[in-house]
Write an enzyme that holds these catalytic residues in place. Structure first.
Site, short mmCIF file in Angstrom:
data_model
loop_
_atom_site.label_atom_id
_atom_site.label_comp_id
_atom_site.label_asym_id
_atom_site.label_seq_id
_atom_site.Cartn_x
_atom_site.Cartn_y
_atom_site.Cartn_z
N SER A 146 0.82 -1.38 0.03
CA SER A 146 -0.09 -0.16 -0.08
C SER A 146 0.75 1.30 -0.05
CB SER A 146 -0.96 -0.02 1.15
OG SER A 146 -1.92 0.98 1.12
N ASP B 187 -9.59 -3.41 -6.00
CA ASP B 187 -9.02 -2.51 -5.04
C ASP B 187 -9.49 -1.24 -5.04
OD1 ASP B 187 -7.42 -1.31 -3.27
OD2 ASP B 187 -5.49 -2.28 -3.90
N HIS C 7 -7.27 -5.67 -0.48
CA HIS C 7 -5.97 -4.71 -0.21
C HIS C 7 -5.17 -5.11 0.98
CE1 HIS C 7 -4.19 -0.68 -0.91
NE2 HIS C 7 -4.12 -0.77 0.43
#
Length: 324
Positions: free
Chosen positions: A136, A270, A299
């Site tokens: 991320s 996502d 995610h």
């Protein structure tokens, strides 16, 4: 390579100050010190995980254990929390009691980049090659690390569900930006009140929040209890607010300069980096190793798919490791 082991996995846990901020480090493998002053038996390679946000090392506990076993226990696998995202143990403050101002705004996005570079400088020998595995916002941090410290011996960077552009314009970003940038202070009081609950009640609340998952990593339950700390939440939300404002344009220059070292892994559903972000980067870098998830992983893969992700990464890196 194997994806698991019946033997106990060596796991060392530390709470340290890095850039003056409380930092949680989990180290998988028998190597506890990789500085230049250690013995001659230093490994050739370190796998270092750069977390997402919340950047709590505990979320990656199962992941680093699975990765370490999948690598035949040949290389250390470390995860370093973001500055100030962990609740320090009793007797340790969130900020080091010192007159030395190590880094301005260490809890901000820029500070988190310098925090990781500082950790490597002080704890890892320059002779050790690195595999950076980022998740991320950790992907943005990793690209910035490679940009700012080209001397790092990065063998590969694996960027998982990379939030490296247009965060505020993503479906989740449109929802969260007003909350993070204008209303985040309103969350502090309820978190403060919840912090007085017994640990067992906090764990029950976390289990209730994650009840929709078929399976949930037990370490995620215990780690999420950190989110009942006002100090942790304040630092987490502050960093997130900066992400919405600062992660705008993709750094295509750094990507182009390091393309052969990078592996991108995008999700199909996502809401932080939607599929058309994948389509566009794939078009801009047709020679890049840019993959689209075919397994339906979320995610926040650390909540329920750590073993599966670790197995995929060991497969991706087999050729690189064979050449060492």
């Amino acid at each position: 390579m194997r994806s698991g082991s019946e033997e106990p996995v060596p796991l060392h846990e530390e709470f340290i100050y890095c850039c003056g901020a409380a930092t949680h480090v989990l180290k998988c493998g028998p190597w506890k010190d990789l500085s230049k002053d250690e013995s001659k038996n230093l490994p050739r390679l370190l796998f270092m995980i750069i977390p997402g946000n919340p950047g709590l090392a505990g979320y990656y506990r199962t992941f680093i254990q699975a990765l370490y076993c999948g690598l035949n226990q040949q290389y250390p696998v470390w995860v370093v929390s973001h500055a100030g995202h962990c609740k320090p143990p009793s007797g340790m403050e969130m900020i080091e009691d010192t007159d030395i101002k190590e880094l301005e705004d260490v809890f901000g996005l820029n500070g988190q980049v310098e925090h990781k570079l500082n950790f490597l400088k002080k704890n890892v020998s320059k002779d050790i090659k690195l595999v950076l595995i980022a998740h991320s916002i950790g992907c943005y941090i990793t690209l910035e690390m490679m940009k700012r410290a080209s001397e790092l011996q990065v063998l590969r960077s694996v960027l998982l569900f990379p939030t490296i552009e247009r965060m505020a314009q993503s479906p989740q970003g449109k929802l969260m930006t007003p909350l993070l940038c204008k209303l985040r202070y309103a969350l502090y009081m309820p978190v403060y009140l919840l912090s007085f609950l017994p640990e067992g009640v906090k764990a029950s609340l976390v289990r209730f929040a994650l009840r929709g998952m078929k399976t949930c990593d037990e370490s995620s339950i215990t780690t999420s209890i950190n989110l009942f700390s006002v100090d942790c939440i304040a630092n987490i939300l502050y960093m997130a607010s900066q992400e919405m404002m600062k992660v705008v344009e993709r750094d295509s220059t750094t990507i182009k300069q390091n393309l052969k070292k990078l592996i991108f892994y995008y999700g199909t559903g996502d809401s932080w980096c939607p599929q058309h972000y994948y389509d566009e980067i794939k078009m801009d870098f047709p020679d890049g190793d840019i993959r689209l998830c075919e397994k339906g992983l979320r995610h926040a893969f650390v909540l329920d798919a750590s073993n599966e992700m670790a197995a995929m990464i060991t497969d991706w890196l087999q050729d690189d490791l064979t050449k060492l």
